[in-house]
Design an enzyme around this catalytic site. Structure first.
Site, short mmCIF file in Angstrom:
data_model
loop_
_atom_site.label_atom_id
_atom_site.label_comp_id
_atom_site.label_asym_id
_atom_site.label_seq_id
_atom_site.Cartn_x
_atom_site.Cartn_y
_atom_site.Cartn_z
N LYS A 77 5.23 -4.08 -6.43
CA LYS A 77 4.99 -3.00 -7.40
C LYS A 77 4.91 -3.48 -8.85
O LYS A 77 4.20 -2.89 -9.64
CB LYS A 77 6.09 -1.93 -7.27
CG LYS A 77 6.07 -1.23 -5.92
CD LYS A 77 7.15 -0.18 -5.84
CE LYS A 77 7.30 0.32 -4.42
NZ LYS A 77 8.26 1.42 -4.32
N ASP A 133 6.38 7.09 -7.38
CA ASP A 133 7.80 7.00 -6.99
C ASP A 133 8.70 7.86 -7.89
O ASP A 133 9.63 8.51 -7.40
CB ASP A 133 8.30 5.55 -7.10
CG ASP A 133 7.79 4.68 -5.97
OD1 ASP A 133 7.54 5.20 -4.87
OD2 ASP A 133 7.66 3.47 -6.18
#
Ligand code: ATR
Length: 313
Positions: A77, A133
């Site tokens: 990420k 997220d």
């Protein structure tokens, strides 16, 4: 068992995928393929073990093959920040990319998701990085714990990638105080400093909250994933009686030792399934431009992870 997809894979089927390392335990293919089938899309969602050294090539490969989009999971990420062509505000603010959408220019020169082009796509394709997220954490805290974060006191365990995103999002959402604890204390100190700088109204300290009661104890460490893991909470510093609610980002097992102990102490509890669900549902919306079939995706996740049992946590 009913077929997931009414139509078989053909030469016009489009693809999405998740890249991670390791990837074999990912529940995302089950969740996303159920969502794609419910939307009636002739797409499939795949999973690939991509080593971080090959991430750039793997993203370029998906672009060349005109994939609709990608999800990225541990450890990609942060790395992907260097590898996408443009950022959505969400990736910029939270400093991590977990969703990529591939786009091309339409006849008017505007960038559109590849889904927009029914035939051959010619010309340049760009990768657009998003982060789903952070919003997913908030949504799950609200839905699963009925937590109102405004002015709340939170004890956060873990200052790695997931902990950092949660801390920054909670601060942006207006928590009153954030207490940060991490095995490597220096990382908690750095995170507290970053929060104080970016969100001066929030009190952020790299310490347990003493005798104070908190509205939420949030585990963002990886402790609890493996059988035999000790609890991430050091009860010398904090007792469950001081927490009104406990959230564990881990969803497998459904009830970690932390959640078991919290439940016994009378805290409201929830695991990270809702977070996984909502980051995936949002990614599907980003790719397809359509509302995600959240109930179908949740059922598929529960079936994949718990074998059809609902997770009563
Ligand atoms: P993620 O992206 O899932 O957050 P990560 O960035 O590797 O993964 O972070 C893992 C978190 O779990 C960190 O807070 C880590 O603590 P350190 O910063 O000290 O590494 C924590 N963690 C992992 N194993 C741990 C253990 N055995 N005891 C305590 N904390 C642990």
């Amino acid at each position: 068992m009913p077929e997931l997809f009414a139509n078989p894979i053909t030469a016009t089927t489009r693809y999405c995928a998740v890249y991670g390392h390791p990837i074999k335990h990912s529940a995302s293919p089950a969740m996303q393929n159920a969502g794609l089938a419910a939307l009636g899309l002739n797409w499939r969602y795949l999973a690939f073990a991509v080593h971080p050294d090959n991430l750039r090539e793997a993203i370029a490969g998906a672009k060349a093959m005109k994939f609709i989009g990608l999800n990225l999971t541990v450890p990609h990420k942060l790395l992907a920040l260097e590898m996408v062509d443009v950022f959505d505000e969400s990736a910029e603010i939270w400093g991590a990319v977990n969703t990529i959408r591939f786009e091309a220019r339409d006849d008017d020169g505007n960038w559109r998701p590849l889904d927009h082009f029914p035939g051959e796509v010619s010309g340049e394709i760009r990768s657009h990085g998003f982060n789903t997220d952070a919003d997913a954490i908030m949504r799950s805290l609200h839905e699963d714990l009925k937590l109102d974060v405004d002015g709340a006191k939170v004890l956060l365990l873990g200052a790695g990638g997931a902990g950092r995103t949660a801390a920054l999002k909670l601060a942006a959402a207006g928590v009153g105080a954030l207490f940060l604890a991490n095995r490597t204390h220096r990382k908690a100190v750095e995170l507290a400093e970053e929060i104080q700088l970016r969100f001066p109204k929030v009190t952020a300290v790299a310490a347990y909250p003493g005798n104070l009661t908190v509205d939420l104890l949030l585990n963002a460490t990886s402790l609890g994933l493996k059988a035999g893991d000790v609890s991430p909470l050091d009860e010398k510093h904090f007792s469950f009686a001081q927490a009104k609610a406990v959230y564990d980002m881990i969803y497998r097992p459904a009830e970690t030792p932390l959640l078991q102990a919290a439940k016994q102490a009378g805290c409201r509890t929830a695991n990270g399934l809702g977070m996984l669900l909502h980051q995936g549902a949002k990614a599907l919306e980003i790719w397809s431009g359509r509302p995600a079939p959240v109930a179908v995706m949740r059922a598929a996740l529960e079936k994949n992870i718990y074998g059809g049992e609902r997770a009563h946590v």
